[in-house]
Scaffold this motif. Sequence first.
Motif, PDB file in Angstrom:
ATOM      1  N   THR A 160      32.014  36.835  36.027  1.00  0.00           N
ATOM      2  CA  THR A 160      32.077  37.262  34.849  1.00  0.00           C
ATOM      3  C   THR A 160      30.974  36.596  34.086  1.00  0.00           C
ATOM      4  O   THR A 160      30.896  36.390  32.783  1.00  0.00           O
ATOM      5  N   ARG A 168      34.328  41.539  29.587  1.00  0.00           N
ATOM      6  CA  ARG A 168      35.228  40.684  30.726  1.00  0.00           C
ATOM      7  C   ARG A 168      36.554  41.460  30.696  1.00  0.00           C
ATOM      8  O   ARG A 168      37.340  41.189  31.843  1.00  0.00           O
ATOM      9  N   ARG A 172      38.378  42.883  34.087  1.00  0.00           N
ATOM     10  CA  ARG A 172      39.601  42.432  34.646  1.00  0.00           C
ATOM     11  C   ARG A 172      40.395  43.514  34.919  1.00  0.00           C
ATOM     12  O   ARG A 172      41.360  43.620  36.143  1.00  0.00           O
ATOM     13  N   THR A 188      36.699  31.247  40.105  1.00  0.00           N
ATOM     14  CA  THR A 188      36.020  30.912  38.735  1.00  0.00           C
ATOM     15  C   THR A 188      36.397  29.708  38.102  1.00  0.00           C
ATOM     16  O   THR A 188      37.404  29.077  38.804  1.00  0.00           O
ATOM     17  N   ASP A 193      39.779  34.531  33.432  1.00  0.00           N
ATOM     18  CA  ASP A 193      39.478  35.533  34.366  1.00  0.00           C
ATOM     19  C   ASP A 193      40.663  35.888  35.259  1.00  0.00           C
ATOM     20  O   ASP A 193      40.801  36.833  35.622  1.00  0.00           O
TER      21      ASP A 193
END
Length: 291
Positions: A160, A168, A172, A188, A193
């Motif tokens: 992202t 974002r 997801r 990440t 996230d």
Amino acid sequence: MELTLDRLTRQFGARIAVDRVTATLGPGVTGLLGANGAGKTTLMRMVCDVLRPTSGRICYDGQDISAMGDGYRALLGYLPQDFGYYPDFSALDFMCYMATLKGFGRRDGRRRSLRLLEEVGLAHDARRKVKTFSGGMKQRLGIAQAMINDPTILVLDEPTAGLDPKERVHFRNLIAGFAQDKVVILSTHIVSDVEFIAKRILVMRSGSFVMDGTPKQVVAQAEGKVWECHVDARRAEAMAASMVVANVRYATDGHAVVRVVAEAAPTADAHRVEPTLEDLYLHVFNDADAR
């Protein structure tokens, strides 16, 4: 469907980037959470057979991936942290090119490419050259190419980066739907996230897994270590400079509510609050050698 990491190690000279990590991953999203430099990218590159381990092995359904060769790579979708592209290709040309590399015929590859560009919100830009895209658009194109072959194993390294909050959230939701019957590894350092879509979280620090569990189980490790207190604005600034402060909310009367991650109460009137995954992250990565 299982991907097994068996005492996996990668060393660069005297530096150990990944240190004897072991885990068995099944369908669903596994969030790999760690600070920059924790070893996440090195681990992802080994999972994708881009980088060979110094020792240990990776197996898919009991077979060593180094012996599976192209058969294993055909199962993979990969978005590296530094996503490469051909700047003079249009988005559609690039996707069709990637589809060809994955063995699609021209018609099927074009159909699949158009569908994925639609899913990542690039349908209206399909014929624009990639070099004219914003950073977020390039990242969405990277996500689309990683999914071109409907992979069994999808590896996303900082996927992202460059996406705005709306993008974002869309990403997801897209991955959550895709991951129901596939192994998805999402690496990440952005807590949001993985907070809502990961069924399992591996916390990586200094090349090792230091926590492993469901989001609820992992967050529980910070239980009793998160506090809120009411202080004046000057004290809030001093606390932010000397403590692990997750949040400061300033009021118009010169006071503030400070959220602190600490073993002991930071002030006499501080009270414990329920931890979040972000609090847990700050608890684990709160000193220099964790970065």
